[in-house]
Design a protein around this motif. Structure first.
Motif, short mmCIF file in Angstrom:
data_model
loop_
_atom_site.label_atom_id
_atom_site.label_comp_id
_atom_site.label_asym_id
_atom_site.label_seq_id
_atom_site.Cartn_x
_atom_site.Cartn_y
_atom_site.Cartn_z
N GLU A 41 0.84 -1.20 0.00
CA GLU A 41 0.00 0.00 0.00
C GLU A 41 0.87 1.25 0.00
O GLU A 41 2.00 1.24 0.49
CB GLU A 41 -0.90 0.02 1.24
CG GLU A 41 -1.88 1.18 1.27
CD GLU A 41 -2.64 1.30 2.57
OE1 GLU A 41 -3.57 2.12 2.63
OE2 GLU A 41 -2.29 0.59 3.54
N VAL A 42 0.34 2.33 -0.56
CA VAL A 42 1.03 3.62 -0.55
C VAL A 42 0.20 4.62 0.24
O VAL A 42 -0.96 4.88 -0.08
CB VAL A 42 1.25 4.16 -1.98
CG1 VAL A 42 1.94 5.51 -1.93
CG2 VAL A 42 2.07 3.18 -2.80
N LEU A 43 0.80 5.15 1.29
CA LEU A 43 0.18 6.19 2.10
C LEU A 43 1.02 7.45 1.98
O LEU A 43 2.22 7.42 2.20
CB LEU A 43 0.09 5.76 3.57
CG LEU A 43 -0.39 6.84 4.56
CD1 LEU A 43 -1.83 7.24 4.28
CD2 LEU A 43 -0.24 6.34 6.01
N ALA A 44 0.39 8.56 1.60
CA ALA A 44 1.09 9.84 1.51
C ALA A 44 0.70 10.73 2.68
O ALA A 44 -0.49 10.86 3.01
CB ALA A 44 0.75 10.53 0.20
N ILE A 45 1.71 11.32 3.33
CA ILE A 45 1.47 12.32 4.36
C ILE A 45 1.80 13.68 3.76
O ILE A 45 2.93 13.93 3.32
CB ILE A 45 2.32 12.07 5.62
CG1 ILE A 45 2.02 10.69 6.21
CG2 ILE A 45 2.05 13.16 6.66
CD1 ILE A 45 2.80 10.38 7.47
N VAL A 46 0.80 14.56 3.72
CA VAL A 46 0.94 15.86 3.08
C VAL A 46 0.80 16.96 4.13
O VAL A 46 -0.02 16.85 5.04
CB VAL A 46 -0.14 16.05 1.99
CG1 VAL A 46 0.03 17.40 1.29
CG2 VAL A 46 -0.07 14.94 0.98
N GLY A 47 1.59 18.00 3.97
CA GLY A 47 1.46 19.14 4.88
C GLY A 47 2.54 20.16 4.59
O GLY A 47 3.53 19.87 3.91
N GLY A 48 2.36 21.36 5.09
CA GLY A 48 3.34 22.41 4.90
C GLY A 48 4.53 22.25 5.83
O GLY A 48 4.59 21.34 6.65
N SER A 49 5.50 23.16 5.69
CA SER A 49 6.65 23.14 6.59
C SER A 49 6.15 23.40 8.01
O SER A 49 5.29 24.25 8.24
CB SER A 49 7.66 24.22 6.18
OG SER A 49 7.04 25.48 6.10
N GLY A 50 6.67 22.62 8.96
CA GLY A 50 6.24 22.75 10.34
C GLY A 50 5.00 21.95 10.70
O GLY A 50 4.50 22.05 11.81
N SER A 51 4.52 21.13 9.75
CA SER A 51 3.30 20.35 10.02
C SER A 51 3.57 19.10 10.83
O SER A 51 2.65 18.50 11.37
CB SER A 51 2.62 19.97 8.70
OG SER A 51 3.45 19.11 7.94
N GLY A 52 4.84 18.67 10.90
CA GLY A 52 5.19 17.48 11.66
C GLY A 52 5.42 16.25 10.81
O GLY A 52 5.76 15.18 11.34
N LYS A 53 5.31 16.38 9.49
CA LYS A 53 5.41 15.19 8.64
C LYS A 53 6.83 14.62 8.62
O LYS A 53 7.01 13.40 8.68
CB LYS A 53 4.91 15.48 7.22
CG LYS A 53 5.62 16.58 6.48
CD LYS A 53 4.94 16.89 5.16
CE LYS A 53 5.78 17.82 4.30
NZ LYS A 53 6.04 19.12 4.94
N SER A 54 7.85 15.48 8.54
CA SER A 54 9.23 14.99 8.52
C SER A 54 9.64 14.45 9.89
O SER A 54 10.41 13.48 9.98
CB SER A 54 10.20 16.09 8.07
OG SER A 54 10.02 16.37 6.69
N THR A 55 9.14 15.05 10.96
CA THR A 55 9.40 14.53 12.31
C THR A 55 8.81 13.13 12.44
O THR A 55 9.43 12.22 13.03
CB THR A 55 8.80 15.46 13.37
OG1 THR A 55 9.44 16.74 13.29
CG2 THR A 55 8.99 14.89 14.77
N THR A 56 7.62 12.93 11.89
CA THR A 56 7.00 11.61 11.90
C THR A 56 7.88 10.60 11.17
O THR A 56 8.11 9.49 11.67
CB THR A 56 5.61 11.67 11.24
OG1 THR A 56 4.77 12.58 11.97
CG2 THR A 56 4.96 10.30 11.21
N ALA A 57 8.37 10.98 10.00
CA ALA A 57 9.23 10.08 9.22
C ALA A 57 10.49 9.72 10.01
O ALA A 57 10.91 8.56 10.04
CB ALA A 57 9.61 10.74 7.89
N SER A 58 11.10 10.72 10.65
CA SER A 58 12.32 10.47 11.43
C SER A 58 12.05 9.51 12.59
O SER A 58 12.88 8.64 12.89
CB SER A 58 12.87 11.79 11.98
OG SER A 58 13.26 12.65 10.92
N ALA A 59 10.90 9.65 13.23
CA ALA A 59 10.55 8.76 14.34
C ALA A 59 10.39 7.32 13.86
O ALA A 59 10.75 6.37 14.58
CB ALA A 59 9.26 9.24 15.01
#
Length: 544
Positions: A41-59
């Motif tokens: 499956e492909v799940l995309a997390i979308v959001g602007g800078s500061g939305s927390g998406k890259s922090t989620t990826a790092s975790a």
């Protein structure tokens, strides 16, 4: 991509992450995030800078920084709890079980090792024999659109364009066919053609190997076309999630609607009024540049007899795939690279071999806004120091007049004056790029070189920055040289477009001519890859 009913591979429940600030306070970056992802499956997390998406990826790959702390929540991969595992176990998981493609290839590749050595290390580190690794590296590069694999393998990171470096990281992430690939903005630095190649390669692997893909992106267009489900984040929270078709046709949250309405790919751009004159401020005449390979045995022609004008008072855009020679051409125009042949004219005068005084005068009249707003601002300086730095360097004004100028510039780029005494680490990506624009305008230049100024920003912020640039150009009479791989953005802001391929200019004309009546197959190919609302609707309809 079609979704199939399969067991859950990745499960995240109530994940919250805080950052420790210097003043001792805690900043909530991610709050009570839930997600599930099945194999294939492909799940995309979308959001602007500061939305927390890259922090989620790092975790999810065990790469949170020292200032970050998971305060609650669980992470499970194929049934294994990951939230409290050792770093040694994380190192085993990364590469074999989880392939991670980070956002910034410039910081992820070793600058003193060849690409070939780094790719071989990525393979042999997890048990692949050196003989097998040597046999696989060229195939991996070809799969992500790098067809000149021999040259790439013998190159160092600085000898490749940003897009080429990003594809190397993609190849390394896919080298062990992991169960899960987490791609953090994998195509933000890529042109539309290579973006399609990279995403097609990812899709092919997901389909054929049953690998799950978590795609982190600010590009809602990519998310809608490539994902089974889309999760929209804002201010650390999930504001909407659901099938891609549902979010496109019936977005429920105001922020999702704002992202859709702001994307240049989703609305018809009004025609820019024709310029009253086409006089050039800067001109490239038959510029050529070649680079010698690391072994010194051969050379690579990066720019081959390139000629074009930069229109005075208008926007000239330079477009082409990564590796087409755009960056090298601009570096020669700025005097940061010496051409092997050809000449440069600035304001009607030859600027091919300027004296020190001429170069200094040129610096006052030409300024640059760089691609990455996170890397281009000194985190130790206040915004006042950053914006007035050019004034100090050229000894323009006293401290009082310099602050007044900074305040006027903050007004011009629509930022509150109170931010002058803070540092850029407290700002979002869009705010940082506004500061970079203010700094570039501090000494009243005639020409501003904009190197991918909105590629790292989400659609809503892109729209704001492009509107700002258009207003400043009209008010201040600025000339822009705009470098971009995003043709939807180029159509919105340009008066004149120059198309480059493999170091050569293949076509150049007014923006209407390029987009309405392209003359070359290559330009038509680039234009065919621009996503449009109708194409997205058709893609989602077919998938549904």
């Amino acid at each position: 991509m079609s979704q199939t009913t399969k067991p859950v591979l990745l499960s995240v429940e109530q994940l919250s992450i805080d950052y420790a600030l210097k003043n001792g306070e805690m900043l909530r970056a991610v709050e009570k995030l839930d997600l599930q992802l099945a194999a294939g499956e492909v799940l995309a997390i979308v959001g602007g800078s500061g939305s927390g998406k890259s922090t989620t990826a790092s975790a999810l790959v065990g790469l949170l920084g020292k200032q970050a702390r998971r305060t609650e929540g669980t992470i499970r991969l194929d049934g294994e709890a990951l939230e409290n595992i050792s770093q040694r176990r994380w190192q085993q998981l990364r590469g074999l079980e989880i392939g991670f493609v980070p956002q910034d290839p410039g910081q992820s590749l070793n600058p003193i090792q060849s690409i070939g050595k780094q790719m071989l290390e990525a393979l042999t580190l997890h048990g692949v024999s050196k003989k097998q690794a040597v046999a696989r590296v060229e195939t991996l590069l070809t799969e992500v659109g790098l067809h000149d694999a021999h040259r790439v393998l013998h190159s160092y990171p600085h000898q490749l364009s940003g897009g080429m470096r990003q594809r190397v990281l993609l190849a390394m992430a896919m080298s062990h066919h992991p169960k899960l690939i987490i791609a953090d903005e994998p195509t933000s630095a890529l042109d539309v053609t290579v973006q399609k190649q990279v995403l097609d390669a990812l899709e092919s692997i997901v389909r054929s190997k049953g690998i799950a893909l978590l795609l982190i992106t600010h590009d809602l267009q990519v998310a809608l076309e490539r994902a089974d489900r889309v999760m929209v984040m804002q201010h650390g929270k999930v504001v909407e999630t659901g099938p891609a078709a549902a979010l496109f046709n019936q977005p429920r949250h105001a922020y999702t609607r704002q992202l859709l309405q702001s994307s240049p790919a989703f609305f018809e751009v009004p025609r820019r009024p024709l310029l009253k004159n086409n006089l050039p401020l800067l001109r490239a005449n038959q510029l050529s540049k070649r680079f010698v390979s690391s072994g010194g045995q051969s050379h690579f022609i990066a720019v081959d007899k390139v000629s074009f004008p930069v229109i005075r008072g208008g926007t000239t855009s330079l477009v082409g795939e990564s590796g087409s020679g755009k960056s090298t051409t601009v570096r020669m125009l700025l005097g940061l690279e010496t051409q092997d042949s050809g000449n440069i004219e600035f304001d009607g005068e030859d600027f091919s071999a300027p004296s020190r005084a001429e170069r200094l005068a040129f610096r006052r009249r030409v300024q640059v806004v760089y691609q990455n707003p996170y890397a281009s601002l000194n985190p130790k300086m206040t915004l006042l120091e950053i914006i007035t730095e050019p004034l100090v360097a050229f000894r323009i004004g006293c401290r009082h007049s310099q602050r007044e100028r900074a305040e006027w510039l903050m007004d011009s780029v629509e930022l509150p004056r109170r931010l002058l005494d803070v540092r850029p680490t407290t700002l979002s990506g869009g705010q940082r790029q506004r500061v970079a624009i203010a700094r570039a305008l501090a000494i009243s230049p005639e020409l501003v070189v904009l190197d991918e100024p909105v590629s790292a920003l989400d659609a809503a912020v892109q729209s704001q920055i492009l509107t700002l640039l258009d207003r400043l150009q009209r008010e201040l009479g600025l000339s822009y040289l705009f470098i971009s791989h995003d043709l939807a953005v180029v159509k919105q802001i340009s008066d004149y477009v120059v198309v480059m391929q493999q170091g050569k200019v293949v076509e150049q004309a007014a923006v209407q001519q390029i987009f309405d009546h392209p003359q070359t197959d290559y330009t038509r190919q680039l234009l065919s890859h621009i996503p449009a609302r109708s194409q997205t609707a058709a893609t989602l309809s077919a998938a549904g």
